[in-house]
Design an enzyme around this catalytic site. Sequence first.
Site, mmCIF file in Angstrom:
data_model
loop_
_atom_site.group_PDB
_atom_site.id
_atom_site.type_symbol
_atom_site.label_atom_id
_atom_site.label_comp_id
_atom_site.label_asym_id
_atom_site.label_seq_id
_atom_site.Cartn_x
_atom_site.Cartn_y
_atom_site.Cartn_z
ATOM 1 N N ASN A 1 -0.661 64.259 14.610
ATOM 2 C CA ASN A 1 -0.392 62.866 14.945
ATOM 3 C C ASN A 1 0.463 62.235 13.841
ATOM 4 O OD1 ASN A 1 -0.491 60.136 15.627
ATOM 5 N ND2 ASN A 1 -2.589 59.885 14.911
ATOM 6 N N TYR B 1 -13.486 65.672 20.387
ATOM 7 C CA TYR B 1 -12.327 66.443 20.836
ATOM 8 C C TYR B 1 -12.476 66.804 22.309
ATOM 9 C CZ TYR B 1 -11.124 66.772 15.924
ATOM 10 O OH TYR B 1 -10.789 66.465 14.630
ATOM 11 N N CYS C 1 -6.367 58.618 15.066
ATOM 12 C CA CYS C 1 -6.946 59.960 15.051
ATOM 13 C C CYS C 1 -8.210 60.006 14.204
ATOM 14 C CB CYS C 1 -5.923 60.992 14.587
ATOM 15 S SG CYS C 1 -5.078 60.591 13.056
ATOM 16 N N HIS C 2 -8.395 59.027 13.320
ATOM 17 C CA HIS C 2 -9.630 58.966 12.530
ATOM 18 C C HIS C 2 -10.845 58.690 13.407
ATOM 19 C CE1 HIS C 2 -8.161 54.769 12.602
ATOM 20 N NE2 HIS C 2 -9.444 54.422 12.532
ATOM 21 N N GLU D 1 -14.309 49.869 10.377
ATOM 22 C CA GLU D 1 -14.411 49.507 11.789
ATOM 23 C C GLU D 1 -15.865 49.354 12.249
ATOM 24 O OE1 GLU D 1 -12.039 52.115 14.218
ATOM 25 O OE2 GLU D 1 -10.246 51.764 13.007
#
Length: 177
Positions: free
Chosen positions: A122, A99, A130-131, A157
């Site tokens: 979001n 953040y 946002c993950h 990912e």
Amino acid sequence: MENSYKRIASPVGVLTLVARGSKLAAVLWESERENRVRLGALVEDEHHPMLLKTEQQLNEYFAGTRTRFELALDFQGTDFQQRVWQALLAIPFGETRSYTQIAQAVGSPKSVRAVGAANGRNPLSIIAPCHRVIGASGALTGFAGGLEAKTFLLTLEGHTFSTPVLDADKHQGSFSF
């Protein structure tokens, strides 16, 4: 302008895709918190071109063959929220940001909590990733789709976890700075 929607099955549950005109306006979760994303009236349209394109690209992402979305997006929010959401789009596949890093990227280094709030609103989960935003310690923090979904997306990912994943029910919607 009318909002069209289509529900799709995914490895993280049923997602509701929403288009405003010819652009994607939202990707909503099965357990969506009321008023997290304000859209107005929705009309189901299983054949809307943008929704079909989004479904195809999400399927490719979940299959591991897509690392970047190519969709016209319609973000609706304050100037600050829009800057945060644009910063989310800049986080590369397989990487994370804190953040604090997002606050610095949007030119408001002291606005870490406001970044957390904007991240939580979001409207385009997964697409505007946002993950990929985690606590400064590396711990997973609140996510509209739940921490189990966040863990799944980050693992998909290629992210490996050096700190324990937080309990999804206990920490739903909390932020660690």
